[in-house]
Write an enzyme that holds these catalytic residues in place. Sequence first.
Site, PDB file in Angstrom:
ATOM      1  N   LYS A  61       0.825  -1.208   0.000  1.00  0.00           N
ATOM      2  CA  LYS A  61       0.000   0.000   0.000  1.00  0.00           C
ATOM      3  C   LYS A  61       0.860   1.260   0.000  1.00  0.00           C
ATOM      4  CE  LYS A  61      -2.187   0.321   3.837  1.00  0.00           C
ATOM      5  NZ  LYS A  61      -1.224   1.168   4.600  1.00  0.00           N
ATOM      6  N   THR A  62       1.928   1.243   0.768  1.00  0.00           N
ATOM      7  CA  THR A  62       2.810   2.403   0.834  1.00  0.00           C
ATOM      8  C   THR A  62       3.483   2.644  -0.510  1.00  0.00           C
ATOM      9  OG1 THR A  62       3.205   2.086   3.198  1.00  0.00           O
ATOM     10  CG2 THR A  62       4.843   3.371   1.984  1.00  0.00           C
ATOM     11  N   LYS A  67       0.452  10.196   5.948  1.00  0.00           N
ATOM     12  CA  LYS A  67       0.231   8.937   6.645  1.00  0.00           C
ATOM     13  C   LYS A  67      -0.551   9.257   7.907  1.00  0.00           C
ATOM     14  CE  LYS A  67       1.049   4.490   7.656  1.00  0.00           C
ATOM     15  NZ  LYS A  67       0.681   3.351   6.807  1.00  0.00           N
ATOM     16  N   ASP A  76       7.020   5.245   6.121  1.00  0.00           N
ATOM     17  CA  ASP A  76       6.193   5.248   4.917  1.00  0.00           C
ATOM     18  C   ASP A  76       6.306   6.575   4.173  1.00  0.00           C
ATOM     19  OD1 ASP A  76       5.490   2.756   5.710  1.00  0.00           O
ATOM     20  OD2 ASP A  76       3.402   3.215   6.186  1.00  0.00           O
ATOM     21  N   GLU A 130      -2.694   7.958   3.285  1.00  0.00           N
ATOM     22  CA  GLU A 130      -2.538   6.510   3.470  1.00  0.00           C
ATOM     23  C   GLU A 130      -2.957   6.094   4.870  1.00  0.00           C
ATOM     24  OE1 GLU A 130       0.878   3.032   3.704  1.00  0.00           O
ATOM     25  OE2 GLU A 130       1.401   4.963   2.802  1.00  0.00           O
ATOM     26  N   GLY A 131      -3.798   5.085   4.939  1.00  0.00           N
ATOM     27  CA  GLY A 131      -4.223   4.559   6.219  1.00  0.00           C
ATOM     28  C   GLY A 131      -3.190   3.622   6.824  1.00  0.00           C
ATOM     29  N   ALA A 132      -3.537   3.042   7.952  1.00  0.00           N
ATOM     30  CA  ALA A 132      -2.679   2.068   8.633  1.00  0.00           C
ATOM     31  C   ALA A 132      -3.361   0.704   8.530  1.00  0.00           C
ATOM     32  CB  ALA A 132      -2.467   2.461  10.090  1.00  0.00           C
TER      33      ALA A 132
END
Length: 225
Positions: free
Chosen positions: A17-18, A39, A51, A116-118
């Site tokens: 994803k990153t 992030k 990230d 971007e989520g975690a």
Amino acid sequence: MESKVIFISGIDTNVRKTYATGVLARSLAAQGKTVITQKMIQTGYESISEDIEMHRRLMGIPLLYEDLDGTTCPYLFHYPCSPHMAAGMEGKKIDPAYITVKTNLLKERYNYVLLEGAGGLMVPLDFKRLTIDFVVAEHYPLVLVTSGKLGSINHTLLSLFACREYGMQVPAIIYNRYPQVDKTIEDNTFEYLKHYISNNCPDTQLLILPEETEDSKTVLEDLWF
């Protein structure tokens, strides 16, 4: 300046994803857009988000002042675990409104903010709220990152089901091909997802994530935005 926030989530951990976020940012910049990545929460680090560092490397730029002052990563926790657990271990709470304040600062300076989520959409922020609750509350469109590894079909369909239940817009799904482990499974997974998305998610694009040796502008230039 008219700006747009795109939320980037994965079907699970370790789906790149990153990497996808950085490539997407590079592609938008190549099209003449001003773009920055953010992030929302990083665990496992104490200073600069790893990230964010990867995003900047893929974009071909150094760390920005927004990175150094914490704007692009509002929450940074030491222990590498779920955000709600990492925050609890430090006696802290995650306030989604604080993340939004930082995102809005970036919106004032850039055409696009890629947030971007975690982990995945159902990752808890605390014992009451999930990541998906935050995305829905902010009305962010979602880019979902998937892969061809065994189990991805199940995780992708579950994520899409959750998005439908929550009334979320999913303009794009990015399919990650690397690293290849079992080409037979991975090829079949891609064909299944392509068929499923075509028949069940007509407003969603299926994009292939390029490897670093490939041209991300060519691969991702036809994005809906």
